[in-house]
Scaffold this active site. Structure first.
Site, PDB file in Angstrom:
ATOM      1  N   TYR A 123      -1.771   7.338   2.686  1.00 14.87           N
ATOM      2  CA  TYR A 123      -1.804   8.731   1.812  1.00 14.87           C
ATOM      3  C   TYR A 123      -0.546   9.346   2.198  1.00 14.87           C
ATOM      4  O   TYR A 123      -0.545  10.425   1.584  1.00 14.87           O
ATOM      5  CB  TYR A 123      -2.843   9.660   2.543  1.00 14.87           C
ATOM      6  CG  TYR A 123      -4.325   9.033   2.383  1.00 14.87           C
ATOM      7  CD1 TYR A 123      -4.599   7.966   2.870  1.00 14.87           C
ATOM      8  CD2 TYR A 123      -5.068   9.653   1.539  1.00 14.87           C
ATOM      9  CE1 TYR A 123      -6.015   7.257   2.815  1.00 14.87           C
ATOM     10  CE2 TYR A 123      -6.516   9.170   1.397  1.00 14.87           C
ATOM     11  CZ  TYR A 123      -7.020   8.042   1.893  1.00 14.87           C
ATOM     12  OH  TYR A 123      -7.990   7.575   1.785  1.00 14.87           O
ATOM     13  N   LYS A 170      -7.100  -2.885  11.895  1.00 16.72           N
ATOM     14  CA  LYS A 170      -7.117  -3.878  11.288  1.00 16.72           C
ATOM     15  C   LYS A 170      -5.674  -4.575  11.865  1.00 16.72           C
ATOM     16  O   LYS A 170      -5.196  -5.383  11.086  1.00 16.72           O
ATOM     17  CB  LYS A 170      -7.031  -4.045   9.638  1.00 16.72           C
ATOM     18  CG  LYS A 170      -7.147  -5.216   9.003  1.00 16.72           C
ATOM     19  CD  LYS A 170      -8.331  -5.884   9.090  1.00 16.72           C
ATOM     20  CE  LYS A 170      -8.589  -7.211   8.291  1.00 16.72           C
ATOM     21  NZ  LYS A 170      -9.797  -7.756   8.317  1.00 16.72           N
ATOM     22  N   ASP A 227     -11.608   7.578   5.757  1.00 16.61           N
ATOM     23  CA  ASP A 227     -12.146   8.096   4.557  1.00 16.61           C
ATOM     24  C   ASP A 227     -13.217   7.210   4.020  1.00 16.61           C
ATOM     25  O   ASP A 227     -14.412   7.630   3.622  1.00 16.61           O
ATOM     26  CB  ASP A 227     -10.991   7.998   3.456  1.00 16.61           C
ATOM     27  CG  ASP A 227     -11.203   8.791   2.241  1.00 16.61           C
ATOM     28  OD1 ASP A 227     -12.401   9.120   2.061  1.00 16.61           O
ATOM     29  OD2 ASP A 227     -10.165   8.623   1.263  1.00 16.61           O
TER      30      ASP A 227
END
Ligand code: NAD
Length: 332
Positions: A123, A170, A227
């Site tokens: 973002y 991740k 999100d």
């Protein structure tokens, strides 16, 4: 009397904001609302969706309540929500998802909190075309932002008597960026020996949340995973109409529902005001108005349990304003 910045928002925003204000008033909390324009209305009036007056008001008051804002697609404007979070450095996005007895959902006793990093990751807005046929969006993870969000999650756990923090990442694939996030979360965890700490890879986390949500408590993660997984958690408790979010920084805090402006329902007196009312509950807790917050939350739970004066998504036939009026009557 505390002054709070008010952004009513676009689409269904004004209706659910009206509902929340009525409920706060009925709970006996006196607030001086400083209304500022942002979103679609502000584009018409000021030529920008985020006029400086809105930012200035939030900076001055340090606290705001906000309805959802429509992000115009393809108009060249960035998301106003992302811009607000960046401008005010509201680095922690807190999204609690808790079951309301009486709401039909797959589980009955969900109590999960997503702590989402709010300022970086994909973002950051660093995107460019590479020639005509390829695009790059850069994922940015810094030690500073990872450190403060991990600390926020542990401090939240301590203050709210939570037992465990799970870092979601991740790092098996994104070895540098998510690796840094995980390494930083691990070192913050060492400073909180009373809170259990573990980590999960994001894809596994998504499956575990669906199958065994009772194993989880507070979860901390970079922006994009937050999100997505916070909407998953909203789904576990019965949908977007119920779940609030708080954007918290060192200088200011902004409270809002997790859902968007649902333009197709705008002006129809149809949608559930609960997420906005629960956003107001989070705001009151932040302001130290614990008693009023507790009363509103339990009156809303009672109303949902009673199964009367509820909107369509909760199985009732009341409009937004009728549901809010009934809740206000319970509080008076
Ligand atoms: P949305 O959350 O507005 O609506 C998706 C669907 O969820 C609705 O069609 C409706 O079925 C349901 N829903 C949402 N709120 C509800 C409520 N209170 N009661 C009952 N049902 C409800 O998502 P969208 O359609 O993807 O987005 C619409 C606009 O909102 C977009 O411009 C988007 O950018 C914006 N948005 C803003 C915020 C924010 O301001 N924080 C968050 C998400 C989306």
């Amino acid at each position: 009397m505390r002054t709070v910045t008010l952004i009513k928002g676009d689409g269904i925003g004004p209706e659910i904001t009206e509902a929340a204000l009525q409920v706060i008033d009925a709970a006996g909390v006196k607030i001086k609302w400083e209304e500022v324009s942002a979103g679609e209305g502000a584009i018409k009036e000021f030529g920008t969706p985020l006029p400086p007056a809105a930012i200035d008001s939030l900076r001055k008051n340090g606290i705001g309540l906000k309805g959802p804002l429509t992000t115009p697609i393809g108009s060249g404007f960035r998301s106003i929500n992302v811009a607000l979070r960046m401008e005010l450095d509201l680095y922690a996005n807190l999204r609690p998802s808790k079951s309301f007895p009486g709401v039909r959902s797959r589980y009955e006793d969900i109590d999960l909190v997503v702590v989402r990093e709010n300022t970086e990751d994909l973002y950051s807005g660093v995107e460019h075309m590479v020639g005509k046929d390829a695009a790059e969006s850069i994922k940015i993870i810094t030690r500073r932002a990872s450190e403060r969000i991990a600390r926020f999650a542990f401090e939240y756990a301590v203050k709210n008597n939570r037992k465990k923090v799970t870092a979601v990442h991740k790092a098996n694939i994104l070895k540098l960026s998510d690796g840094l996030f995980l390494e930083t979360a691990r070192s913050v965890a060492e400073q909180y020996p009373r809170i259990e700490f573990e980590d999960r890879i994001v894809d596994n986390m998504a499956m575990q949340l669906v199958q065994k949500p009772e194993l989880y408590d507070v979860m901390v993660m970079p922006n994009l995973y937050g999100d997505i997984l916070s909407d998953l958690c909203a789904g576990l408790v019965g949908g977007l109409g119920l779940v609030p979010g708080a954007n918290i920084g060192d200088e200011a805090a902004l409270f809002e529902p997790v859902h968007g402006s649902a333009p197709k329902y705008a002006g129809k007196n149809y949608v559930n005001p609960s997420a906005m009312i629960m956003a107001a509950v989070l705001m009151l807790q932040y302001m130290g108005e614990e008693e009023a917050a507790r009363r509103i939350e339990s009156a809303l739970a009672d109303q949902i349990r009673a199964g009367k004066d509820l909107t369509g998504d909760l199985g009732g036939s009341a409009g937004t304003s009728e549901m809010a009026a009934a809740l206000a009557a319970r509080l008076r």
